[in-house]
Scaffold this motif. Structure first.
Motif, PDB file in Angstrom:
ATOM      1  N   ILE A 151       0.827  -1.207   0.000  1.00 38.48           N
ATOM      2  CA  ILE A 151       0.000   0.000   0.000  1.00 38.48           C
ATOM      3  C   ILE A 151       0.862   1.258   0.000  1.00 38.48           C
ATOM      4  N   GLN A 152       2.005   1.233   0.697  1.00 39.86           N
ATOM      5  CA  GLN A 152       2.885   2.401   0.720  1.00 39.86           C
ATOM      6  C   GLN A 152       3.571   2.600  -0.634  1.00 39.86           C
ATOM      7  N   ILE A 153       3.948   1.502  -1.278  1.00 40.74           N
ATOM      8  CA  ILE A 153       4.550   1.621  -2.608  1.00 40.74           C
ATOM      9  C   ILE A 153       3.552   2.228  -3.588  1.00 40.74           C
ATOM     10  N   VAL A 154       2.315   1.753  -3.549  1.00 40.65           N
ATOM     11  CA  VAL A 154       1.271   2.262  -4.447  1.00 40.65           C
ATOM     12  C   VAL A 154       1.033   3.745  -4.200  1.00 40.65           C
ATOM     13  N   ARG A 155       0.973   4.158  -2.941  1.00 43.17           N
ATOM     14  CA  ARG A 155       0.741   5.569  -2.619  1.00 43.17           C
ATOM     15  C   ARG A 155       1.862   6.451  -3.136  1.00 43.17           C
ATOM     16  N   ARG A 156       3.094   5.998  -2.978  1.00 40.63           N
ATOM     17  CA  ARG A 156       4.232   6.802  -3.435  1.00 40.63           C
ATOM     18  C   ARG A 156       4.302   6.857  -4.957  1.00 40.63           C
ATOM     19  N   PHE A 157       4.010   5.752  -5.612  1.00 41.45           N
ATOM     20  CA  PHE A 157       3.972   5.762  -7.071  1.00 41.45           C
ATOM     21  C   PHE A 157       2.854   6.686  -7.572  1.00 41.45           C
ATOM     22  N   TRP A 158       1.706   6.627  -6.946  1.00 45.65           N
ATOM     23  CA  TRP A 158       0.568   7.448  -7.357  1.00 45.65           C
ATOM     24  C   TRP A 158       0.869   8.936  -7.180  1.00 45.65           C
ATOM     25  N   ALA A 159       1.602   9.275  -6.128  1.00 45.62           N
ATOM     26  CA  ALA A 159       1.938  10.678  -5.869  1.00 45.62           C
ATOM     27  C   ALA A 159       2.827  11.251  -6.967  1.00 45.62           C
ATOM     28  N   GLN A 160       3.516  10.381  -7.729  1.00 45.38           N
ATOM     29  CA  GLN A 160       4.445  10.846  -8.764  1.00 45.38           C
ATOM     30  C   GLN A 160       3.928  10.627 -10.187  1.00 45.38           C
ATOM     31  N   LYS A 161       2.638  10.316 -10.326  1.00 42.30           N
ATOM     32  CA  LYS A 161       2.120   9.890 -11.623  1.00 42.30           C
ATOM     33  C   LYS A 161       2.229  10.958 -12.717  1.00 42.30           C
ATOM     34  N   ASN A 162       2.182  12.228 -12.379  1.00 45.58           N
ATOM     35  CA  ASN A 162       2.236  13.296 -13.391  1.00 45.58           C
ATOM     36  C   ASN A 162       3.570  14.044 -13.349  1.00 45.58           C
ATOM     37  N   LEU A 163       4.615  13.366 -12.900  1.00 42.74           N
ATOM     38  CA  LEU A 163       5.891  14.044 -12.674  1.00 42.74           C
ATOM     39  C   LEU A 163       6.479  14.663 -13.944  1.00 42.74           C
ATOM     40  N   PHE A 164       6.448  13.935 -15.052  1.00 47.66           N
ATOM     41  CA  PHE A 164       7.072  14.451 -16.274  1.00 47.66           C
ATOM     42  C   PHE A 164       6.429  15.762 -16.719  1.00 47.66           C
ATOM     43  N   SER A 165       5.109  15.855 -16.590  1.00 46.96           N
ATOM     44  CA  SER A 165       4.414  17.069 -17.025  1.00 46.96           C
ATOM     45  C   SER A 165       4.836  18.281 -16.200  1.00 46.96           C
ATOM     46  N   LYS A 166       5.228  18.069 -14.949  1.00 45.40           N
ATOM     47  CA  LYS A 166       5.685  19.183 -14.107  1.00 45.40           C
ATOM     48  C   LYS A 166       6.964  19.794 -14.666  1.00 45.40           C
ATOM     49  N   TYR A 167       7.865  18.944 -15.156  1.00 46.91           N
ATOM     50  CA  TYR A 167       9.136  19.452 -15.683  1.00 46.91           C
ATOM     51  C   TYR A 167       8.992  20.052 -17.072  1.00 46.91           C
ATOM     52  N   ARG A 168       7.979  19.646 -17.806  1.00 44.14           N
ATOM     53  CA  ARG A 168       7.758  20.227 -19.130  1.00 44.14           C
ATOM     54  C   ARG A 168       7.413  21.713 -19.039  1.00 44.14           C
ATOM     55  N   LEU A 169       7.005  22.153 -17.862  1.00 46.46           N
ATOM     56  CA  LEU A 169       6.665  23.563 -17.667  1.00 46.46           C
ATOM     57  C   LEU A 169       7.902  24.430 -17.459  1.00 46.46           C
ATOM     58  N   SER A 170       9.056  23.800 -17.242  1.00 45.18           N
ATOM     59  CA  SER A 170      10.286  24.563 -17.016  1.00 45.18           C
ATOM     60  C   SER A 170      10.865  25.037 -18.349  1.00 45.18           C
ATOM     61  N   ASN A 171      11.815  25.974 -18.260  1.00 41.73           N
ATOM     62  CA  ASN A 171      12.452  26.504 -19.471  1.00 41.73           C
ATOM     63  C   ASN A 171      13.650  25.675 -19.921  1.00 41.73           C
ATOM     64  N   ALA A 172      14.033  24.699 -19.122  1.00 40.50           N
ATOM     65  CA  ALA A 172      15.217  23.896 -19.443  1.00 40.50           C
ATOM     66  C   ALA A 172      14.908  22.876 -20.538  1.00 40.50           C
ATOM     67  N   ASP A 173      15.946  22.502 -21.290  1.00 42.75           N
ATOM     68  CA  ASP A 173      15.804  21.407 -22.244  1.00 42.75           C
ATOM     69  C   ASP A 173      15.561  20.112 -21.473  1.00 42.75           C
ATOM     70  N   ILE A 174      14.651  19.272 -21.963  1.00 41.30           N
ATOM     71  CA  ILE A 174      14.331  18.021 -21.277  1.00 41.30           C
ATOM     72  C   ILE A 174      14.710  16.844 -22.164  1.00 41.30           C
ATOM     73  N   TYR A 175      15.468  15.915 -21.591  1.00 42.41           N
ATOM     74  CA  TYR A 175      15.866  14.700 -22.284  1.00 42.41           C
ATOM     75  C   TYR A 175      15.303  13.506 -21.499  1.00 42.41           C
ATOM     76  N   LYS A 176      14.445  12.746 -22.143  1.00 30.58           N
ATOM     77  CA  LYS A 176      13.845  11.574 -21.495  1.00 30.58           C
ATOM     78  C   LYS A 176      14.668  10.347 -21.844  1.00 30.58           C
ATOM     79  N   VAL A 177      15.140   9.646 -20.823  1.00 25.69           N
ATOM     80  CA  VAL A 177      16.039   8.509 -21.012  1.00 25.69           C
ATOM     81  C   VAL A 177      15.408   7.256 -20.421  1.00 25.69           C
ATOM     82  N   ASP A 178      15.274   6.224 -21.248  1.00 31.38           N
ATOM     83  CA  ASP A 178      14.735   4.958 -20.759  1.00 31.38           C
ATOM     84  C   ASP A 178      15.850   4.144 -20.095  1.00 31.38           C
ATOM     85  N   ASN A 179      15.577   3.643 -18.890  1.00 28.94           N
ATOM     86  CA  ASN A 179      16.551   2.863 -18.142  1.00 28.94           C
ATOM     87  C   ASN A 179      15.989   1.485 -17.808  1.00 28.94           C
TER      88      ASN A 179
END
Length: 204
Positions: A153-181
């Motif tokens: 339940i704690q893992i699910v809550r923490r994952f859910w809290a970060q579900k829209n993380l990428f969209s938050k950084y798209r609002l910045s002025n910095a160049d964004i590079y998405k890297v698959d790991n």
């Protein structure tokens, strides 16, 4: 050059930061800095004053036997209540911001390893680029399960809290590079080197 290395929980931010250190960067891990801040007596008092009643209601002790703050117990409370989580950030983030400013003043080529740097816009605006590390959900889940031994339940809550993380950084002025790991470390290194080469071309 100042870079932000970010991504969701257990995506491999530390691995990317280590690769960049080998390429001459100095990195700072915001999770470790926050852990240090949570050891400060003034901060511990604020945490106990703010969340003590809620912890008592849930029959959770916020202190370990040695008197230090139990971060896992605190997380149990915070990640089920967004308002409490925001209040904790109000207590901790000013101190984190000061430490990051001090770090950037003494390091020309720096990497800030942080999931939630978008919540510190005064620091994020100093980054020329954001490297967003992405990893398949299942891989992240098993990494957390093995590393942290958290209840499901704690893992699910923490994952859910970060579900829209990428969209938050798209609002910045910095160049964004998405890297698959999701594959090998060797392949990850090649991807990071490709990003660095791209920076060099821009500077020519």
């Amino acid at each position: 050059m100042i870079l932000c290395v970010t991504g969701k929980m257990a995506c491999g931010k530390n691995a990317v930061s280590s690769i960049l250190e080998k390429r001459g960067f100095f990195s700072i891990d915001c999770d470790l800095v926050v852990h240090e801040i949570l050891c400060e007596e003034r901060i511990v008092r604020c945490i106990l004053d703010e969340f003590g009643a809620e912890a008592e209601k849930q029959k959770i002790s916020l202190l370990k036997e040695n008197g230090s703050l139990d971060r896992r117990a605190l997380g149990t409370i915070l990640f089920q209540n967004k308002k409490l989580l925001l209040r904790q950030e109000e207590i901790v983030y000013p101190a984190l911001s000061r430490r990051l400013f001090d770090f950037l003043q003494t390091h020309k080529n720096a990497v800030i390893n942080a999931t939630l740097l978008w919540k510190l816009p005064e620091i994020l605006e100093k980054c020329q680029a954001v490297i967003f590390v992405d990893t398949f959900f299942g891989i992240r889940f098993f990494r957390v399960k093995k590393r942290d031994s958290l209840p499901l339940i704690q893992i699910v809550r923490r994952f859910w809290a970060q579900k829209n993380l990428f969209s938050k950084y798209r609002l910045s002025n910095a160049d964004i590079y998405k890297v698959d790991n999701s594959r090998s470390l060797d392949l990850l290194e090649k991807k990071i080197d490709g990003i660095l080469q791209n920076f060099l071309k821009k500077d020519e």
